[in-house]
Motif scaffolding. Structure first.
Motif, PDB file in Angstrom:
ATOM      1  N   ASP A  27       0.758  -1.594  -0.175  1.00 21.21           N
ATOM      2  CA  ASP A  27       0.551  -0.011  -0.102  1.00 21.21           C
ATOM      3  C   ASP A  27       0.896   1.355   0.178  1.00 21.21           C
ATOM      4  O   ASP A  27       2.249   1.229   0.736  1.00 21.21           O
ATOM      5  N   LEU A  28       0.365   2.370  -1.041  1.00 20.19           N
ATOM      6  CA  LEU A  28       1.239   3.303  -1.202  1.00 20.19           C
ATOM      7  C   LEU A  28       0.764   4.360   0.220  1.00 20.19           C
ATOM      8  O   LEU A  28      -0.368   4.690   0.558  1.00 20.19           O
ATOM      9  N   THR A  29       1.652   4.874   0.881  1.00 20.53           N
ATOM     10  CA  THR A  29       2.179   5.947   2.178  1.00 20.53           C
ATOM     11  C   THR A  29       2.625   7.526   1.038  1.00 20.53           C
ATOM     12  O   THR A  29       3.503   7.656   0.812  1.00 20.53           O
ATOM     13  N   ALA A  30       1.759   8.823   0.711  1.00 25.19           N
ATOM     14  CA  ALA A  30       1.994   9.238   1.093  1.00 25.19           C
ATOM     15  C   ALA A  30       1.703  10.377   1.561  1.00 25.19           C
ATOM     16  O   ALA A  30       0.585  11.252   2.531  1.00 25.19           O
ATOM     17  N   PRO A  31       3.293  11.971   2.146  1.00 23.05           N
ATOM     18  CA  PRO A  31       2.551  12.957   2.850  1.00 23.05           C
ATOM     19  C   PRO A  31       0.705  14.105   2.461  1.00 23.05           C
ATOM     20  O   PRO A  31       1.638  13.937   1.122  1.00 23.05           O
ATOM     21  N   VAL A  32       0.436  14.039   3.259  1.00 24.95           N
ATOM     22  CA  VAL A  32      -0.126  15.630   2.371  1.00 24.95           C
ATOM     23  C   VAL A  32       0.451  16.635   2.912  1.00 24.95           C
ATOM     24  O   VAL A  32       0.794  17.112   3.351  1.00 24.95           O
ATOM     25  N   ILE A  33       0.554  17.637   1.430  1.00 25.47           N
ATOM     26  CA  ILE A  33       0.890  18.206   1.632  1.00 25.47           C
ATOM     27  C   ILE A  33       0.207  19.825   1.707  1.00 25.47           C
ATOM     28  O   ILE A  33       0.556  20.429   2.180  1.00 25.47           O
ATOM     29  N   SER A  34      -0.943  19.525   1.560  1.00 22.23           N
ATOM     30  CA  SER A  34      -1.615  20.302   1.571  1.00 22.23           C
ATOM     31  C   SER A  34      -3.610  20.355   1.703  1.00 22.23           C
ATOM     32  O   SER A  34      -3.920  18.944   0.823  1.00 22.23           O
ATOM     33  N   ARG A  35      -4.172  21.150   2.279  1.00 19.75           N
ATOM     34  CA  ARG A  35      -5.805  21.159   1.960  1.00 19.75           C
ATOM     35  C   ARG A  35      -6.590  22.010   1.694  1.00 19.75           C
ATOM     36  O   ARG A  35      -6.640  23.476   2.278  1.00 19.75           O
ATOM     37  N   SER A  36      -7.336  21.624   0.783  1.00 20.24           N
ATOM     38  CA  SER A  36      -7.722  23.167   0.316  1.00 20.24           C
ATOM     39  C   SER A  36      -9.451  22.931  -0.241  1.00 20.24           C
ATOM     40  O   SER A  36      -9.931  21.327   0.540  1.00 20.24           O
ATOM     41  N   ASP A  37     -10.366  23.907   0.382  1.00 26.39           N
ATOM     42  CA  ASP A  37     -11.723  23.682  -0.618  1.00 26.39           C
ATOM     43  C   ASP A  37     -12.068  23.474  -1.846  1.00 26.39           C
ATOM     44  O   ASP A  37     -12.750  22.360  -1.715  1.00 26.39           O
ATOM     45  N   VAL A  38     -11.007  23.929  -2.569  1.00 24.65           N
ATOM     46  CA  VAL A  38     -10.756  22.676  -4.257  1.00 24.65           C
ATOM     47  C   VAL A  38     -10.157  22.942  -4.395  1.00 24.65           C
ATOM     48  O   VAL A  38      -8.574  23.522  -3.957  1.00 24.65           O
ATOM     49  N   LEU A  39      -9.616  21.937  -4.951  1.00 29.28           N
ATOM     50  CA  LEU A  39      -8.438  20.750  -5.524  1.00 29.28           C
ATOM     51  C   LEU A  39      -9.011  21.030  -6.613  1.00 29.28           C
ATOM     52  O   LEU A  39      -9.675  19.743  -8.081  1.00 29.28           O
ATOM     53  N   VAL A  40      -8.328  21.228  -8.065  1.00 29.11           N
ATOM     54  CA  VAL A  40      -8.330  21.560  -9.392  1.00 29.11           C
ATOM     55  C   VAL A  40      -6.799  21.085  -9.994  1.00 29.11           C
ATOM     56  O   VAL A  40      -5.580  20.859  -9.863  1.00 29.11           O
ATOM     57  N   ALA A  66     -12.905  30.469  -2.401  1.00 26.52           N
ATOM     58  CA  ALA A  66     -12.599  29.259  -1.819  1.00 26.52           C
ATOM     59  C   ALA A  66     -10.876  29.419  -1.478  1.00 26.52           C
ATOM     60  O   ALA A  66      -9.913  29.833  -2.513  1.00 26.52           O
ATOM     61  N   SER A  67     -10.323  28.411  -0.857  1.00 33.73           N
ATOM     62  CA  SER A  67      -8.932  28.138  -0.790  1.00 33.73           C
ATOM     63  C   SER A  67      -8.723  27.374  -2.312  1.00 33.73           C
ATOM     64  O   SER A  67      -9.683  26.131  -1.685  1.00 33.73           O
ATOM     65  N   VAL A  68      -7.610  27.156  -3.021  1.00 33.74           N
ATOM     66  CA  VAL A  68      -7.423  26.708  -4.048  1.00 33.74           C
ATOM     67  C   VAL A  68      -6.432  25.890  -4.297  1.00 33.74           C
ATOM     68  O   VAL A  68      -5.437  26.325  -3.945  1.00 33.74           O
ATOM     69  N   THR A  69      -6.238  24.990  -4.490  1.00 39.57           N
ATOM     70  CA  THR A  69      -4.958  24.420  -4.724  1.00 39.57           C
ATOM     71  C   THR A  69      -4.965  23.640  -6.561  1.00 39.57           C
ATOM     72  O   THR A  69      -6.353  23.543  -7.142  1.00 39.57           O
ATOM     73  N   LEU A  70      -4.053  24.116  -7.356  1.00 39.11           N
ATOM     74  CA  LEU A  70      -4.108  23.406  -8.678  1.00 39.11           C
ATOM     75  C   LEU A  70      -2.420  23.042  -8.924  1.00 39.11           C
ATOM     76  O   LEU A  70      -1.407  23.530  -8.740  1.00 39.11           O
ATOM     77  N   LEU A  71      -2.822  21.789 -10.006  1.00 40.16           N
ATOM     78  CA  LEU A  71      -2.139  20.433  -9.325  1.00 40.16           C
ATOM     79  C   LEU A  71      -1.643  20.421 -11.221  1.00 40.16           C
ATOM     80  O   LEU A  71      -3.000  20.193 -11.570  1.00 40.16           O
ATOM     81  N   GLU A  72      -0.888  20.914 -11.893  1.00 37.54           N
ATOM     82  CA  GLU A  72      -0.300  20.694 -12.622  1.00 37.54           C
ATOM     83  C   GLU A  72       1.440  19.301 -13.630  1.00 37.54           C
ATOM     84  O   GLU A  72       1.594  19.764 -12.859  1.00 37.54           O
ATOM     85  N   ARG A  73       0.933  18.526 -14.116  1.00 37.83           N
ATOM     86  CA  ARG A  73       1.761  17.470 -14.652  1.00 37.83           C
ATOM     87  C   ARG A  73       3.243  18.306 -15.357  1.00 37.83           C
ATOM     88  O   ARG A  73       4.095  18.123 -15.645  1.00 37.83           O
ATOM     89  N   TYR A  74       2.604  19.503 -16.183  1.00 32.58           N
ATOM     90  CA  TYR A  74       4.285  19.649 -17.109  1.00 32.58           C
ATOM     91  C   TYR A  74       4.668  21.443 -16.353  1.00 32.58           C
ATOM     92  O   TYR A  74       4.381  21.723 -14.733  1.00 32.58           O
TER      93      TYR A  74
END
Length: 460
Positions: free
Chosen positions: A18-31, A50-58
């Motif tokens: 099973d994967l273990t991953a640290p929680v980096i952030s908590r937001s109202d909205v995650l895009v 809203a508090s917002v986190t945006l994730l992008e692979r590039y």
């Protein structure tokens, strides 16, 4: 040995701990996904409180508008009516201030040979029209690095927590409710949690792995490129003075590319730099790494051959050089959501207006239900993977309408957070009002050529 061969026929699998991953952030909205729809969703949700986190692979924002170099914004008009507004309008205005967008002035948005010769090679015309020449219209030719700069500014100004270089890996779902996602990074797996997740990956990577119903189809793949040191005035003068010879040369170029848009090259805001919308290729699965590897090689081989011919035969291109090739393959269609409502080709062609319309494109409308997965709560989608049949999606997936969808779900997510409700319980009317406050046309008022749907919708 075929370097692109797939290993799926080996029918092997492996299981790890099973994967273990640290929680980096908590937001109202995650895009998840920082393309045009994702930036629109993140910025709008943040502007809505809203508090917002945006994730992008590039390494940059913009998706196909920057990395894919799809350098014309179109599908924004219904006759003379500008139908797609809001954050896309902000992009156009900011790019113009930077000198990195070209938009025909209102007085030139009509049909004439003179205006075609002036604006046609920027791609700022109504490509749906059957007239010749096609009418010049409200559209924008823009620079891809300019798009990245504007995206950065909008995200930074809105206070969005941005994480680039973060490749979505798997969703975090508990009893049918999405709680966040895990990304792969150079630092290892990292978790991001939120009350609401918005999937703007373009391929419903999040929704499909979270258990949302979807279908899979395919359409064109395109690897766009740009040429520098082109004498565009000489090229246009040659075409206008020698139309028959120019058509023959351009037909050969398009054949070498294996298919291309009607105008395979267009001018850009930068003098001497032209955008080449080709080659168009079919038969590649946009979510299959082996297929995409083969597509990259095939496209570059075609581009190399075509450019050599261009230098030798097309006046104005004698001294051109390869400026760059898009870092992202242009994938038109892969997975499509099967949401609360599935848009059909007839919906698009009949201009069907829905009671819960929250965004619009050229002359078609998106109901809120087409952005809602059925099986997973607190999850929204926006972009080319919205809930539609393959035939409908081919006609309704241009960048500006995808941005309108992004704004709509950004507002919906913020409303759900503020009201403490599920996203599927948010009122379409409230989303419409929110879109208006943000300068966007939600399509709540149908145009005169719409087919009005009178059915009642829960929450509308």
């Amino acid at each position: 040995m075929n370097p692109f061969a797939t290993t799926s026929s080996l029918e092997l699998s492996t299981t790890t701990a099973d994967l273990t991953a640290p929680v980096i952030s908590r937001s109202d909205v995650l895009v998840v996904g920082g393309g045009p729809a994702g930036v629109a969703a993140a910025v709008t949700a943040a502007r809505s409180g809203a508090s917002v986190t945006l994730l992008e692979r590039y390494s940059s924002l913009g998706g196909l508008a920057s990395g894919g170099m799809v350098l014309v914004l179109d599908d924004m008009i219904n006759g003379q009516e500008i139908t797609v507004t809001g954050i896309v309008s902000e992009y156009v205005e900011r790019l113009q201030k930077l000198g990195l967008a070209i938009v025909p002035p209102a007085d030139d948005r009509k049909t004439s040979e003179e205006l075609w010769n002036k604006w046609g090679r920027y791609g700022t015309f109504d490509f749906h029209s059957h007239t010749n020449p096609k009418p010049i219209c409200y559209a924008a030719a823009f620079d891809p690095d300019g798009w990245k700069r504007v995206s950065n500014d909008l995200v930074r100004e809105a206070g969005v927590n941005l994480r680039l270089h973060s490749w979505f890996s798997r969703p975090i779902v508990d009893n049918g409710v999405i709680k966040g996602v895990i990304c792969e990074t150079k630092s290892g797996p990292q978790a991001f949690t939120a009350d609401i997740v918005i999937d703007t990956t373009g391929d419903i990577d999040v929704a499909s792995r979270a258990g949302a119903s979807h279908i899979k189809d395919s359409y064109l793949t395109t690897l766009v490129f740009r040429l520098g040191n082109v004498d565009t005035a000489a090229a246009e003068a040659f075409e206008q003075a020698n139309p028959k010879e120019a058509r023959a040369i351009n037909r050969t170029i398009k054949r070498l590319l294996g298919g291309a848009w009607e105008l395979w090259w267009l001018k850009t805001p930068i003098d001497g730099v032209v955008w080449c919308n080709a080659p168009h290729m079919t038969g590649y699965d946009g979510v299959n790494p082996a297929d995409m590897t083969a597509a990259e090689f095939a496209a570059r081989d075609r581009i190399t051959e075509a450019v050599e011919y261009v230098r030798a035969h097309l006046p104005g291109f004698e001294n051109c050089y390869m400026l760059d090739v898009a870092s992202q393959m242009g994938v038109r269609q892969t997975r499509l959501l099967e949401g609360e409502y599935v848009m059909t080709k007839e919906d698009v062609t009949s201009r069907r207006h829905f009671a819960d319309t929250v965004a619009r494109g050229r002359d078609y409308y998106y109901p809120y239900r087409s952005l809602l997965p059925k099986e997973v709560d607190q999850l929204l989608v926006a972009g080319r993977h919205y809930s539609a049949t393959p035939e409908a999606q081919k006609m309704s997936r241009e960048i500006p309408p995808c941005m309108a969808m992004g704004q709509a779900v950004g507002i919906a997510a913020a409303l759900a957070v503020q009201n403490g409700t599920l996203v599927r319980e948010v009122s379409a009317q409230d989303i419409q009002q929110g879109m208006r406050r943000h300068g966007a046309d939600p399509g709540d008022v149908p145009s005169s050529n719409a087919t009005v749907d009178a059915e009642a919708v829960v929450g509308a």
